[in-house]
Design an enzyme around this catalytic site. Structure first.
Site, PDB file in Angstrom:
ATOM      1  N   THR A  23       0.795  -1.219   0.000  1.00  0.00           N
ATOM      2  CA  THR A  23       0.000   0.000   0.000  1.00  0.00           C
ATOM      3  C   THR A  23       0.833   1.278   0.000  1.00  0.00           C
ATOM      4  O   THR A  23       1.977   1.290   0.467  1.00  0.00           O
ATOM      5  CB  THR A  23      -0.971   0.002   1.195  1.00  0.00           C
ATOM      6  OG1 THR A  23      -1.937   1.034   1.031  1.00  0.00           O
ATOM      7  CG2 THR A  23      -0.225   0.230   2.503  1.00  0.00           C
ATOM      8  N   GLN A  79      -1.369   3.502   7.246  1.00  0.00           N
ATOM      9  CA  GLN A  79      -1.046   2.725   6.057  1.00  0.00           C
ATOM     10  C   GLN A  79       0.276   1.978   6.204  1.00  0.00           C
ATOM     11  O   GLN A  79       0.441   0.881   5.672  1.00  0.00           O
ATOM     12  CB  GLN A  79      -1.023   3.636   4.827  1.00  0.00           C
ATOM     13  CG  GLN A  79      -2.385   4.244   4.505  1.00  0.00           C
ATOM     14  CD  GLN A  79      -3.476   3.192   4.379  1.00  0.00           C
ATOM     15  OE1 GLN A  79      -3.457   2.352   3.497  1.00  0.00           O
ATOM     16  NE2 GLN A  79      -4.459   3.250   5.283  1.00  0.00           N
ATOM     17  N   HIS A 134       0.179  -1.723   7.359  1.00  0.00           N
ATOM     18  CA  HIS A 134      -0.127  -2.854   6.500  1.00  0.00           C
ATOM     19  C   HIS A 134       1.046  -3.803   6.317  1.00  0.00           C
ATOM     20  O   HIS A 134       0.898  -5.022   6.352  1.00  0.00           O
ATOM     21  CB  HIS A 134      -0.563  -2.361   5.110  1.00  0.00           C
ATOM     22  CG  HIS A 134      -2.017  -2.049   5.008  1.00  0.00           C
ATOM     23  ND1 HIS A 134      -2.982  -3.013   4.873  1.00  0.00           N
ATOM     24  CD2 HIS A 134      -2.682  -0.867   5.010  1.00  0.00           C
ATOM     25  CE1 HIS A 134      -4.179  -2.448   4.799  1.00  0.00           C
ATOM     26  NE2 HIS A 134      -4.025  -1.147   4.876  1.00  0.00           N
ATOM     27  N   GLU A 194      -1.341   5.382  -4.787  1.00  0.00           N
ATOM     28  CA  GLU A 194      -2.550   4.568  -4.606  1.00  0.00           C
ATOM     29  C   GLU A 194      -3.621   5.396  -3.884  1.00  0.00           C
ATOM     30  O   GLU A 194      -4.755   5.497  -4.341  1.00  0.00           O
ATOM     31  CB  GLU A 194      -2.209   3.327  -3.789  1.00  0.00           C
ATOM     32  CG  GLU A 194      -3.404   2.448  -3.476  1.00  0.00           C
ATOM     33  CD  GLU A 194      -3.080   1.343  -2.500  1.00  0.00           C
ATOM     34  OE1 GLU A 194      -3.851   0.364  -2.461  1.00  0.00           O
ATOM     35  OE2 GLU A 194      -2.071   1.449  -1.760  1.00  0.00           O
ATOM     36  N   HIS A 195      -3.238   5.970  -2.751  1.00  0.00           N
ATOM     37  CA  HIS A 195      -4.127   6.824  -1.973  1.00  0.00           C
ATOM     38  C   HIS A 195      -3.527   8.221  -1.885  1.00  0.00           C
ATOM     39  O   HIS A 195      -2.368   8.367  -1.493  1.00  0.00           O
ATOM     40  CB  HIS A 195      -4.295   6.308  -0.537  1.00  0.00           C
ATOM     41  CG  HIS A 195      -4.714   4.878  -0.440  1.00  0.00           C
ATOM     42  ND1 HIS A 195      -3.834   3.860  -0.074  1.00  0.00           N
ATOM     43  CD2 HIS A 195      -5.909   4.278  -0.638  1.00  0.00           C
ATOM     44  CE1 HIS A 195      -4.493   2.712  -0.057  1.00  0.00           C
ATOM     45  NE2 HIS A 195      -5.745   2.931  -0.395  1.00  0.00           N
ATOM     46  N   ASP A 252     -10.979   2.460   3.088  1.00  0.00           N
ATOM     47  CA  ASP A 252     -10.668   1.045   3.279  1.00  0.00           C
ATOM     48  C   ASP A 252     -11.899   0.230   3.666  1.00  0.00           C
ATOM     49  O   ASP A 252     -11.945  -0.977   3.439  1.00  0.00           O
ATOM     50  CB  ASP A 252      -9.603   0.885   4.366  1.00  0.00           C
ATOM     51  CG  ASP A 252      -8.208   1.229   3.873  1.00  0.00           C
ATOM     52  OD1 ASP A 252      -8.001   1.244   2.646  1.00  0.00           O
ATOM     53  OD2 ASP A 252      -7.338   1.496   4.720  1.00  0.00           O
ATOM     54  N   GLU A 255      -5.025  -1.481 -49.997  1.00  0.00           N
ATOM     55  CA  GLU A 255      -4.224  -2.238 -49.035  1.00  0.00           C
ATOM     56  C   GLU A 255      -3.776  -3.587 -49.589  1.00  0.00           C
ATOM     57  O   GLU A 255      -3.205  -4.409 -48.866  1.00  0.00           O
ATOM     58  CB  GLU A 255      -5.018  -2.440 -47.746  1.00  0.00           C
ATOM     59  CG  GLU A 255      -5.283  -1.127 -47.001  1.00  0.00           C
ATOM     60  CD  GLU A 255      -6.026  -1.325 -45.697  1.00  0.00           C
ATOM     61  OE1 GLU A 255      -6.511  -2.451 -45.446  1.00  0.00           O
ATOM     62  OE2 GLU A 255      -6.124  -0.358 -44.921  1.00  0.00           O
ATOM     63  N   HIS A 309     -11.033  -8.926 -49.485  1.00  0.00           N
ATOM     64  CA  HIS A 309     -11.938  -8.144 -48.650  1.00  0.00           C
ATOM     65  C   HIS A 309     -13.014  -7.489 -49.512  1.00  0.00           C
ATOM     66  O   HIS A 309     -14.206  -7.521 -49.192  1.00  0.00           O
ATOM     67  CB  HIS A 309     -11.156  -7.060 -47.899  1.00  0.00           C
ATOM     68  CG  HIS A 309     -10.383  -7.559 -46.727  1.00  0.00           C
ATOM     69  ND1 HIS A 309      -9.393  -8.495 -46.831  1.00  0.00           N
ATOM     70  CD2 HIS A 309     -10.458  -7.225 -45.397  1.00  0.00           C
ATOM     71  CE1 HIS A 309      -8.874  -8.735 -45.632  1.00  0.00           C
ATOM     72  NE2 HIS A 309      -9.516  -7.969 -44.737  1.00  0.00           N
TER      73      HIS A 309
END
Length: 440
Positions: free
Chosen positions: A238, A260, A263, A329-330, A363, A417, A422
């Site tokens: 985190t 944090q 963690h 992340e945060h 969270d 092309e 096609h």
């Protein structure tokens, strides 16, 4: 926490990226190790999983496929207060996820010509729920609810076995509340490999998408299986980055940084400010709070690591540039004008505006999702949502007249092309009787 002083420097975008604190060596080692673990599971299946469980979880001879009675027991015995909190989180995340499912849309290209843009759920999802240092029952909610909202009908859940060989009971209770019955006691990178490749011996079929947070090994394992299955962002160890000005409350900033760092030893905690006096106050508060918290040793390692720092900048513009380069992340904004300033912070997994909106809220109970990109991936990758489990599809429908209107153009481009077949496929529809509506 170390201090990085960027004041008085004119940094280019590349130099700003280079100034970002990262534990690069740890990530490189995790990627190499995770790839080996995933390959081992692919090649040896259950035998590899059992060896990994003994090595990493100190567990042997456990039931890898969790029996239904374990889930029922966990649901029956969960603390009523915890159950109520989980139920409330489910409700809030379900509301937040519902906004992430786009409506089908039909575009009329011309008379008899239309494209329907629709969003199809994957058939099967695999979700990983950490259970080592912290049994993240909230991650069950964050992963399963968006998949269910998207319309996924088959969901497998993997989480590490505890010392008794069982998945943590609160995790099982959360799974039971959401009606998830396919649960496996598998941890770490091996779980990601098992979900991606399947393990026939334990009845685990491969999934289409793997999601869920974890440490750097789990995040790296997702990279190892990319292309085999879809994955959410690499939600590894985190990260929190707080941008604060002189009016911010040092005590609240310190509490959020420590929250944090709790963690994992590899967690990143960063403060960016243009006020040296605030930086000093935060450093003192962090030291005091970290010393008194339950996981003080883990927190201390995280805060002392190369991935954590207090960054001094000249002004708000420099703070904004640093934050967008870091792409945390945060991101928390402890600013006097946080609401107005938020739009300038464009690269973050989630933005928490004002000092009454801590990451801890996200969270658990904000209604947003806490599975978010780490390692700078928020510059280009979203967090987990219902869209993670959806595939956009275009359904094209032209009738004969609508095809005739573009006939010449298609043939001309095909010949330009040097792909004449096609054009011949178009012309075939104008040889003999006209056809009806045709899907191309």
């Amino acid at each position: 926490m170390r201090t990085i002083d960027l004041r008085g420097q004119k940094l280019s975008p590349a130099a700003m990226l280079a100034a970002v604190p990262r534990a690069a060596q740890a990530r490189a080692e995790a990627l190499e190790t995770a790839a080996r673990i995933v390959d081992d599971v692919r090649g040896r299946g259950e035998d590899a999983l059992r060896e990994q469980a003994e090595r990493f979880d100190r567990v042997t001879d456990h039931a890898i496929r969790v029996p239904a009675e374990h889930i029922a027991e966990a649901l029956a015995s969960v603390d009523p207060v915890v159950r109520a909190a989980l139920e409330e989180a489910i409700l809030r995340v379900r509301q937040g996820s519902a906004a992430q499912v786009p409506a089908s849309r039909t575009t009329a290209i011309g008379p008899g010509a239309q494209i329907v843009q629709r969003w199809q759920p994957v058939t099967r999802a695999g979700v990983y729920i950490p259970g080592g240092k912290a049994p993240l029952a909230s991650s069950v909610v964050m992963n399963v609810v968006p998949a269910q909202v998207a319309g996924v009908t088959s969901i497998a859940l993997a989480s590490p076995p505890q010392p008794d060989g069982r998945v943590h009971p609160t995790i099982l209770a959360a799974a039971g509340l959401l009606g998830i019955s396919e649960v496996y006691a598998i941890g770490g990178a091996g779980a990601i490999g098992a979900l991606a490749w399947g393990v026939a011996a334990i009845g685990l079929d491969p999934v289409d998408v793997v999601s869920g947070p974890g440490n750097n090994y789990v995040a790296s394992a997702k990279r190892a299986v990319a292309g085999v299955v879809g994955t959410d962002s690499e939600a590894g160890a985190t990260e929190i980055l707080i941008v604060a000005d002189a009016v911010a409350d040092a005590r609240l900033i310190a509490a959020d940084l420590v929250s944090q760092a709790e963690h994992d030893e590899q967690a990143s905690a960063v403060l960016v400010t243009d006020d040296p006096a605030l930086a000093e106050r935060v450093a003192a508060e962090v030291e005091q709070i970290a010393a008194g918290t339950k996981h003080s040793e883990r927190v201390g390692v995280s805060l002392a690591g190369p991935q954590s720092a207090i960054v001094l900048v000249d002004d708000r513009a420099m703070a904004t540039s640093f934050s967008n380069a870091y792409a945390p992340e945060h991101l928390e904004l402890h600013l006097s004008d946080a609401e107005a300033a938020a739009s300038a912070f464009t690269s973050a997994g989630a933005v928490f505006v004002g000092d009454q909106t801590p990451v801890s809220l996200g969270d658990y109970m904000a209604g947003s999702n806490h599975v978010l990109p780490t390692g700078g991936q928020a510059r280009y990758a979203p967090g987990l949502g219902a869209y993670t489990f959806l595939r956009p599809q275009q359904v094209i429908s032209y009738d004969h007249a609508a095809l005739a209107a573009v006939r010449a153009g298609v043939v001309a481009l095909a010949n330009a092309e040097v792909l004449p077949a096609h054009g011949e496929a178009i012309e075939a529809r104008f040889q003999g009787a006209a056809g009806g509506a045709t899907t191309l």
